[in-house]
Design a protein around this motif. Structure first.
Motif, short mmCIF file in Angstrom:
data_model
loop_
_atom_site.label_atom_id
_atom_site.label_comp_id
_atom_site.label_asym_id
_atom_site.label_seq_id
_atom_site.Cartn_x
_atom_site.Cartn_y
_atom_site.Cartn_z
N MET A 147 37.97 44.42 55.48
CA MET A 147 36.88 44.27 56.47
C MET A 147 37.28 43.24 57.52
O MET A 147 37.74 42.15 57.20
N TYR A 148 37.13 43.59 58.79
CA TYR A 148 37.39 42.64 59.86
C TYR A 148 36.34 41.53 59.81
O TYR A 148 35.21 41.75 59.40
N ARG A 149 36.73 40.33 60.25
CA ARG A 149 35.81 39.20 60.20
C ARG A 149 35.83 38.41 61.49
O ARG A 149 36.88 38.31 62.14
N LEU A 150 34.69 37.85 61.82
CA LEU A 150 34.58 37.00 63.01
C LEU A 150 33.55 35.91 62.75
O LEU A 150 32.49 36.18 62.20
N GLU A 151 33.91 34.68 63.15
CA GLU A 151 32.95 33.57 63.06
C GLU A 151 32.33 33.34 64.43
O GLU A 151 33.03 33.29 65.45
N PHE A 152 31.01 33.17 64.43
CA PHE A 152 30.24 32.90 65.64
C PHE A 152 29.79 31.45 65.57
O PHE A 152 28.88 31.11 64.82
N TRP A 153 30.46 30.59 66.32
CA TRP A 153 30.11 29.17 66.36
C TRP A 153 29.15 28.94 67.50
O TRP A 153 29.47 29.20 68.67
N TYR A 154 27.96 28.42 67.17
CA TYR A 154 26.93 28.28 68.20
C TYR A 154 26.20 26.96 68.05
O TYR A 154 26.18 26.34 67.00
N GLU A 155 25.59 26.57 69.18
CA GLU A 155 24.81 25.31 69.27
C GLU A 155 23.49 25.71 69.90
O GLU A 155 23.46 26.47 70.87
N PHE A 156 22.38 25.21 69.32
CA PHE A 156 21.07 25.69 69.78
C PHE A 156 20.73 25.28 71.20
O PHE A 156 19.95 25.94 71.87
N ALA A 157 21.31 24.19 71.71
CA ALA A 157 21.01 23.79 73.08
C ALA A 157 21.79 24.61 74.11
O ALA A 157 21.47 24.58 75.29
N SER A 158 22.80 25.34 73.66
CA SER A 158 23.74 26.01 74.57
C SER A 158 23.14 27.26 75.20
O SER A 158 22.69 28.17 74.51
N THR A 159 23.16 27.27 76.52
CA THR A 159 22.53 28.38 77.26
C THR A 159 23.24 29.71 77.01
O THR A 159 22.60 30.72 76.75
N TYR A 160 24.57 29.72 77.11
CA TYR A 160 25.29 30.98 76.94
C TYR A 160 25.29 31.47 75.48
O TYR A 160 25.60 32.63 75.21
N SER A 161 24.92 30.56 74.54
CA SER A 161 24.81 31.00 73.15
C SER A 161 23.59 31.92 72.96
O SER A 161 23.55 32.70 72.01
N TYR A 162 22.61 31.80 73.87
CA TYR A 162 21.40 32.65 73.75
C TYR A 162 21.73 34.14 73.92
O TYR A 162 21.53 34.91 72.98
N PRO A 163 22.29 34.57 75.07
CA PRO A 163 22.63 36.00 75.15
C PRO A 163 23.65 36.40 74.06
O PRO A 163 23.60 37.53 73.55
N ALA A 164 24.54 35.49 73.73
CA ALA A 164 25.53 35.80 72.68
C ALA A 164 24.82 36.12 71.37
O ALA A 164 25.12 37.13 70.70
N ALA A 165 23.87 35.27 70.98
CA ALA A 165 23.15 35.46 69.71
C ALA A 165 22.34 36.74 69.72
O ALA A 165 22.22 37.42 68.69
N MET A 166 21.79 37.09 70.87
CA MET A 166 20.91 38.26 70.93
C MET A 166 21.68 39.58 70.89
O MET A 166 21.12 40.61 70.58
N ARG A 167 22.97 39.55 71.26
CA ARG A 167 23.69 40.82 71.32
C ARG A 167 24.80 40.96 70.30
O ARG A 167 25.34 42.06 70.11
N VAL A 168 25.14 39.86 69.62
CA VAL A 168 26.36 39.91 68.81
C VAL A 168 26.25 40.87 67.63
O VAL A 168 27.23 41.55 67.30
N GLU A 169 25.07 40.97 67.00
CA GLU A 169 24.98 41.81 65.80
C GLU A 169 25.28 43.27 66.12
O GLU A 169 26.02 43.94 65.41
N ARG A 170 24.71 43.76 67.22
CA ARG A 170 24.94 45.19 67.52
C ARG A 170 26.38 45.43 67.95
O ARG A 170 26.98 46.45 67.60
N GLU A 171 26.98 44.47 68.66
CA GLU A 171 28.38 44.65 69.08
C GLU A 171 29.31 44.56 67.88
O GLU A 171 30.28 45.33 67.77
#
Lengths: 199, 199
Positions: free
Chosen positions: A1-25
């Motif tokens: 199984m391919y794997r990817l880590e998503f490192w995010y910070e709650f204050a980060s603006t660009y982490s918002y669209p990333a978090a909202m779309r990453v699961e489907r991608e």
């Protein structure tokens, strides 16, 4: 199984669209995702910064607000500018660390980003986070207590130190199994392709 | 005719792939391009920086070198890391400003980027730039003399001040006819779509 880590910070603006779309991608690419909350504050402090670089560089900050708004419009995501910015994401990051690394952590994290960037809520407020937890069917009092336990605090410190050791300096950052990192919401597709190519 | 300004700095790493691919992308989109060389140094100096932010933030710098190398590989562009970095692009930017804003400026600018990032040449060296000019069929001695004329120096200063007035803080930056700006090689497609949508 391919794997990817998503490192995010709650204050980060660009982490918002990333978090909202990453699961489907990730699902479409057949990549298993790990949600890794961490804090940028300690990394910024080492550079002598006491706030977001977007506040330190006003021209870059003004651009970022336009660019994030454009990005959200393209992704059909509501977007409001958090006030104050940056929000303090410490408690939210502790709670995310206390949640199992899987669907519960991902669901809560998306709920925090929605509250912050779609609804303009104050994510440093324990009552706001308790509501979000309850909305996800979690036991809010237990998780708020777990968030302030010393193991949880230590786990978040360790995650932030690990981020630094990985060469991470901003969020979101995508990290592949071979250690290759990709920075930014706009690098998700490249990161997924890299993760898949690793086999 | 749709229009787009390409604001670039010769020391900028991401401006290299941008310069090498922008003409074919703009042509395909039916967008007329203006090449606008400027200097980042004076803008960085206002922030108290005396070198590239990639040197000030080593983790970010290490990432940038990986990311630019990946970008060039994907675009099938040769890539070497300039040494020293950043190169001093002052003379090249003056020459570019002295050349007519059109094919001659674009050709010379691409030649400078190739010399710097494909061949590892020292672009601060007048002899290197004279060779590049000669290779493009330009009158090198005349252009080197024009580059040090006070009108040319003033034109470059004015371009840099204009960049700042436009809200530009990095390179490459794409600027549409309505003033909308897009920062980064990876925003070219979005900028072209914006320019076309303006009609």
């Amino acid at each position: 199984m391919y794997r990817l880590e998503f490192w995010y910070e709650f204050a980060s603006t660009y982490s918002y669209p990333a978090a909202m779309r990453v699961e489907r991608e990730a699902l479409a690419a057949g990549v298993e995702l790990r949600w890794r909350p961490f804090l940028l504050g300690p990394l910024f402090a080492e550079l002598g910064w006491t706030t977001s670089p977007f506040n330190i560089q006003p021209d870059k900050g003004a651009y970022m607000w336009r660019d994030v708004a454009r990005t959200c419009r393209r992704l059909d995501l509501p977007f409001v500018r958090p006030d104050p910015f940056p929000q303090n994401g410490l408690l939210a990051a502790r709670i995310a660390n206390a949640l199992p690394d899987g669907a519960p952590r991902a669901r809560f994290s998306r709920a925090v980003y929605r509250a912050e960037f779609a609804d303009g809520a104050q994510i440093a407020d324990p009552a706001v986070l308790a509501d979000l937890l309850a909305g996800e069917g979690e036991d809010a009092p237990t998780l708020l207590a777990a968030a302030s336990a010393s193991e949880t605090k230590q786990a978040l410190r360790a995650a932030t130190e690990q981020a630094k050791a990985h060469g991470i300096f901003g969020a979101p950052t995508w990290r592949c199994a071979d250690g290759e990192i990709f920075w930014g919401n706009d690098r998700l597709e490249e990161a997924l392709a890299w993760a898949v190519a690793l086999g």
